[in-house]
Scaffold this motif. Sequence first.
Motif, PDB file in Angstrom:
ATOM      1  N   TYR A 181       0.855  -1.179   0.000  1.00  0.00           N
ATOM      2  CA  TYR A 181       0.000   0.000   0.000  1.00  0.00           C
ATOM      3  C   TYR A 181       0.887   1.223   0.000  1.00  0.00           C
ATOM      4  O   TYR A 181       2.061   1.163   0.364  1.00  0.00           O
ATOM      5  CB  TYR A 181      -0.894   0.017   1.251  1.00  0.00           C
ATOM      6  N   PHE A 182       0.355   2.372  -0.364  1.00  0.00           N
ATOM      7  CA  PHE A 182       1.059   3.651  -0.373  1.00  0.00           C
ATOM      8  C   PHE A 182       1.761   3.889   0.976  1.00  0.00           C
ATOM      9  O   PHE A 182       2.925   4.278   1.023  1.00  0.00           O
ATOM     10  CB  PHE A 182       0.022   4.751  -0.664  1.00  0.00           C
ATOM     11  N   TRP A 183       1.001   3.595   2.100  1.00  0.00           N
ATOM     12  CA  TRP A 183       1.555   3.863   3.439  1.00  0.00           C
ATOM     13  C   TRP A 183       2.808   3.031   3.675  1.00  0.00           C
ATOM     14  O   TRP A 183       3.753   3.485   4.302  1.00  0.00           O
ATOM     15  CB  TRP A 183       0.506   3.550   4.533  1.00  0.00           C
ATOM     16  N   HIS A 184       2.744   1.811   3.204  1.00  0.00           N
ATOM     17  CA  HIS A 184       3.883   0.909   3.359  1.00  0.00           C
ATOM     18  C   HIS A 184       5.120   1.526   2.704  1.00  0.00           C
ATOM     19  O   HIS A 184       6.170   1.709   3.322  1.00  0.00           O
ATOM     20  CB  HIS A 184       3.538  -0.454   2.705  1.00  0.00           C
ATOM     21  N   GLU A 185       4.916   1.933   1.438  1.00  0.00           N
ATOM     22  CA  GLU A 185       6.046   2.474   0.672  1.00  0.00           C
ATOM     23  C   GLU A 185       6.579   3.752   1.307  1.00  0.00           C
ATOM     24  O   GLU A 185       7.789   3.942   1.445  1.00  0.00           O
ATOM     25  CB  GLU A 185       5.599   2.752  -0.776  1.00  0.00           C
ATOM     26  N   ARG A 186       5.641   4.646   1.793  1.00  0.00           N
ATOM     27  CA  ARG A 186       6.080   5.941   2.348  1.00  0.00           C
ATOM     28  C   ARG A 186       6.771   5.773   3.703  1.00  0.00           C
ATOM     29  O   ARG A 186       7.794   6.384   3.956  1.00  0.00           O
ATOM     30  CB  ARG A 186       4.879   6.886   2.506  1.00  0.00           C
ATOM     31  N   ILE A 187       6.197   4.901   4.571  1.00  0.00           N
ATOM     32  CA  ILE A 187       6.794   4.768   5.909  1.00  0.00           C
ATOM     33  C   ILE A 187       8.194   4.145   5.813  1.00  0.00           C
ATOM     34  O   ILE A 187       9.119   4.561   6.519  1.00  0.00           O
ATOM     35  CB  ILE A 187       5.869   3.963   6.847  1.00  0.00           C
ATOM     36  N   VAL A 188       8.326   3.170   4.918  1.00  0.00           N
ATOM     37  CA  VAL A 188       9.663   2.555   4.733  1.00  0.00           C
ATOM     38  C   VAL A 188      10.667   3.637   4.351  1.00  0.00           C
ATOM     39  O   VAL A 188      11.792   3.670   4.865  1.00  0.00           O
ATOM     40  CB  VAL A 188       9.587   1.450   3.647  1.00  0.00           C
ATOM     41  N   LEU A 189      10.208   4.582   3.484  1.00  0.00           N
ATOM     42  CA  LEU A 189      11.114   5.651   3.048  1.00  0.00           C
ATOM     43  C   LEU A 189      11.320   6.704   4.135  1.00  0.00           C
ATOM     44  O   LEU A 189      12.451   7.064   4.452  1.00  0.00           O
ATOM     45  CB  LEU A 189      10.561   6.329   1.780  1.00  0.00           C
ATOM     46  N   ASP A 190      10.206   7.190   4.741  1.00  0.00           N
ATOM     47  CA  ASP A 190      10.281   8.346   5.650  1.00  0.00           C
ATOM     48  C   ASP A 190      10.633   7.955   7.089  1.00  0.00           C
ATOM     49  O   ASP A 190      11.232   8.734   7.820  1.00  0.00           O
ATOM     50  CB  ASP A 190       8.945   9.102   5.658  1.00  0.00           C
ATOM     51  N   TYR A 191      10.167   6.786   7.550  1.00  0.00           N
ATOM     52  CA  TYR A 191      10.407   6.385   8.937  1.00  0.00           C
ATOM     53  C   TYR A 191      10.972   4.960   8.967  1.00  0.00           C
ATOM     54  O   TYR A 191      10.299   4.016   9.413  1.00  0.00           O
ATOM     55  CB  TYR A 191       9.111   6.436   9.771  1.00  0.00           C
ATOM     56  N   PRO A 192      12.207   4.785   8.532  1.00  0.00           N
ATOM     57  CA  PRO A 192      12.752   3.415   8.477  1.00  0.00           C
ATOM     58  C   PRO A 192      12.892   2.784   9.854  1.00  0.00           C
ATOM     59  O   PRO A 192      12.935   1.576   9.981  1.00  0.00           O
ATOM     60  CB  PRO A 192      14.114   3.602   7.802  1.00  0.00           C
ATOM     61  N   GLU A 193      12.916   3.617  10.936  1.00  0.00           N
ATOM     62  CA  GLU A 193      13.076   3.072  12.279  1.00  0.00           C
ATOM     63  C   GLU A 193      11.788   2.418  12.819  1.00  0.00           C
ATOM     64  O   GLU A 193      11.808   1.704  13.815  1.00  0.00           O
ATOM     65  CB  GLU A 193      13.570   4.158  13.259  1.00  0.00           C
ATOM     66  N   ILE A 194      10.637   2.677  12.186  1.00  0.00           N
ATOM     67  CA  ILE A 194       9.375   2.088  12.678  1.00  0.00           C
ATOM     68  C   ILE A 194       9.360   0.609  12.362  1.00  0.00           C
ATOM     69  O   ILE A 194       9.683   0.186  11.241  1.00  0.00           O
ATOM     70  CB  ILE A 194       8.142   2.785  12.050  1.00  0.00           C
ATOM     71  N   ASN A 195       8.970  -0.154  13.417  1.00  0.00           N
ATOM     72  CA  ASN A 195       8.906  -1.604  13.277  1.00  0.00           C
ATOM     73  C   ASN A 195       7.604  -1.986  12.572  1.00  0.00           C
ATOM     74  O   ASN A 195       6.531  -2.032  13.181  1.00  0.00           O
ATOM     75  CB  ASN A 195       8.979  -2.211  14.686  1.00  0.00           C
ATOM     76  N   LEU A 196       7.693  -2.236  11.279  1.00  0.00           N
ATOM     77  CA  LEU A 196       6.485  -2.480  10.481  1.00  0.00           C
ATOM     78  C   LEU A 196       6.140  -3.964  10.386  1.00  0.00           C
ATOM     79  O   LEU A 196       7.036  -4.808  10.289  1.00  0.00           O
ATOM     80  CB  LEU A 196       6.669  -1.934   9.065  1.00  0.00           C
ATOM     81  N   TYR A 244       0.302  12.267   5.829  1.00  0.00           N
ATOM     82  CA  TYR A 244       0.062  11.819   4.463  1.00  0.00           C
ATOM     83  C   TYR A 244      -1.386  11.984   4.030  1.00  0.00           C
ATOM     84  O   TYR A 244      -2.310  11.766   4.798  1.00  0.00           O
ATOM     85  CB  TYR A 244       0.427  10.336   4.300  1.00  0.00           C
ATOM     86  N   SER A 245      -1.528  12.372   2.801  1.00  0.00           N
ATOM     87  CA  SER A 245      -2.848  12.363   2.158  1.00  0.00           C
ATOM     88  C   SER A 245      -2.584  11.889   0.743  1.00  0.00           C
ATOM     89  O   SER A 245      -1.967  12.588  -0.045  1.00  0.00           O
ATOM     90  CB  SER A 245      -3.444  13.768   2.169  1.00  0.00           C
ATOM     91  N   ILE A 246      -3.026  10.665   0.434  1.00  0.00           N
ATOM     92  CA  ILE A 246      -2.652  10.141  -0.876  1.00  0.00           C
ATOM     93  C   ILE A 246      -3.702  10.438  -1.920  1.00  0.00           C
ATOM     94  O   ILE A 246      -4.902  10.285  -1.677  1.00  0.00           O
ATOM     95  CB  ILE A 246      -2.412   8.601  -0.867  1.00  0.00           C
ATOM     96  N   PRO A 247      -3.195  10.887  -3.082  1.00  0.00           N
ATOM     97  CA  PRO A 247      -4.119  11.040  -4.186  1.00  0.00           C
ATOM     98  C   PRO A 247      -4.383   9.660  -4.774  1.00  0.00           C
ATOM     99  O   PRO A 247      -3.462   8.889  -5.017  1.00  0.00           O
ATOM    100  CB  PRO A 247      -3.361  11.921  -5.183  1.00  0.00           C
ATOM    101  N   LEU A 248      -5.691   9.308  -4.919  1.00  0.00           N
ATOM    102  CA  LEU A 248      -6.053   8.032  -5.502  1.00  0.00           C
ATOM    103  C   LEU A 248      -6.553   8.272  -6.913  1.00  0.00           C
ATOM    104  O   LEU A 248      -7.313   9.217  -7.145  1.00  0.00           O
ATOM    105  CB  LEU A 248      -7.146   7.341  -4.673  1.00  0.00           C
ATOM    106  N   ALA A 249      -6.153   7.409  -7.836  1.00  0.00           N
ATOM    107  CA  ALA A 249      -6.565   7.602  -9.230  1.00  0.00           C
ATOM    108  C   ALA A 249      -6.561   6.274  -9.962  1.00  0.00           C
ATOM    109  O   ALA A 249      -6.052   5.270  -9.457  1.00  0.00           O
ATOM    110  CB  ALA A 249      -5.614   8.567  -9.918  1.00  0.00           C
ATOM    111  N   ILE A 250      -7.200   6.294 -11.146  1.00  0.00           N
ATOM    112  CA  ILE A 250      -7.147   5.114 -12.000  1.00  0.00           C
ATOM    113  C   ILE A 250      -5.746   5.059 -12.599  1.00  0.00           C
ATOM    114  O   ILE A 250      -5.190   6.083 -13.019  1.00  0.00           O
ATOM    115  CB  ILE A 250      -8.194   5.216 -13.134  1.00  0.00           C
TER     116      ILE A 250
END
Length: 586
Positions: A181-196, A244-250
Amino acid sequence: MRYWVIVKILLGVWSVILCEVTLFASQVQSAKGKSELNDAKKEDEIDYAINFTEKERRWIKEHNGTIRLAPDPKFAPYEFFDNESIYRGMGADYIHLLEEKIGIKFDIVELESWTAVIEGAKRREVDVFGLAGVTSQRLEYMDFVFPHIHAKGVIVSRKEISKELSMEDLTEMNVCVVKNYFWHERIVLDYPEINLTPVENIIEGLRKVSFGMADAMVISIATSSYHISQEGYSNLKIAGDTPYSIPLAIAVRNDWPELVSIINKGFAKITQTEKKAIFEKWVFHREIEFYQTEKFWNAMMVIIITSVVLFFLILIFNYRLKKSVNHKTNELKKEKDKLKQSNDDLLIALDKAAESDRLTKAFLANISHEVRTPMNSILGFVEILEMNGVEEENRGIYAGHILKSGQQLLAILDNIINISKIESGFIKPRTEEVDARVILKETFELFHLVAKTAKLDFILNLPEEDVNMMILSDEVLLHQVLNNLVSNAIKYTPKGKIVLGCKRNDDMLKFFVRDSGVGIPEEYKTIIFEPFKQVDRNHSVPVGGAGLGLAIASRLVVAMGGTMWVESEYTKGSTFFFTCPVHAFV
Ligand code: ADP
């Protein structure tokens, strides 16, 4: 039996109502979603003529029906497959609108997870995403059309965590995100210290947080609200915001630029009203009034059905109660009428008893008076006879008086016995064939000499010989009545004539005894038929009897089925009539 018929009819009516209510409720449910979109369409005058280029038209023709669109199977309310594997959610509504506007049919493919969708897209087995977050990774293999929905990210955790959470707080926590998901990709990039903890779908993640297997989850606000209320995670809450606020689109595979431009052209034709209707349908849907929820309608249905059943049961109960009350009232009414009748009968019987008592007393007083007179005479003359010195010549006279009084006494006693017998119903007239003509002739013969001796004309007046005089009656009693009337006529007629006769009326014979005697005063015409009643004539006419003759005669006539009456003019004469029914002897 009739109750069962009524119950069957009511059950029939009830089942019809039940079907109607069920149908209505389901129609309300399904129509609710559809109508919003349809209404929106009607409101806008949509122009479907899209200026596709020749190349685009050709592309549509070649690919129509084969464009594989794989939605996220569990991304409600944005997009998901319902229990019947139907593509639903905001994305689905946009895709269906697009299909209408650009005249394309997508091939909707149901995959087991979002990861599978991503993998499929990478392998070019999936051509289109219905609604996906725009991320740099995805741009490597997908092109996004103009983003039309913005999903704000929130942190979901259990209610027991009282403080408001920020992204920084998550570094000490075990945080769920849906894989790829978008959140997965962003958190890995922005907060690598979070235990996901990457999960396959939203439900799995929320369940983990709810059961304490994870501390929080980052998802979009609409998704979290939808699932928390839908799945009933009562121990979960939205505990904080994300930046985060993700733009959703086709999204369209990036080697198909024609489809991107086609979708963009079609998308431009979707009106604001249509967009608003889709948004309200899926976002505000969760916050609709209680009376718009399915639960409310189900409860209403139960209440309505129960009320209808109760209503009919009460109706039946009332009907039966009313019937039984009516029945009881009627019974009581009948009972009351019976009692009233008995009471009336008793009163009449009491009156009769009193009257009978009075009559009996009067009767006995009269008897004693009537018996005493001849008895005194007998006793008086016997005493004289016992005396010494009564001349032989007088002895004969006195003995004659005793004999006469004795006979008188005997006659009185006979009459008393007769009237008692009649009154107590002992005398039952016989019904034999009697020739009234013969009876009258015999009576005439019997009194012919007596009348002659009394210097009276005695005439027998009979109908013509051809008149039928046969009747069904009692010969002896008829004689007794006629004798009484004729002897009275002779007794109370000093001079003149007596006529004995009979006339034939339809179904009866009318006998009569007419005299030109002393007559009867008006006030005595009725009472002379009562026992011991005699006309007071101040000794102007000799009193010969005890006043029982007419009482006996009139009662005998009544016993034979007829009536007796008198017509008389005082001092001029009287006519006694009585009737006798002919019966079947005509
Ligand atoms: P009684 O033995 O006194 O004749 P009845 O019952 O025969 O008794 O008659 C009752 C009374 O009716 C008589 O006392 C008499 O005054 C009156 N009565 C009966 N028959 C005649 C008649 N033919 N003419 C006038 N009075 C009559």
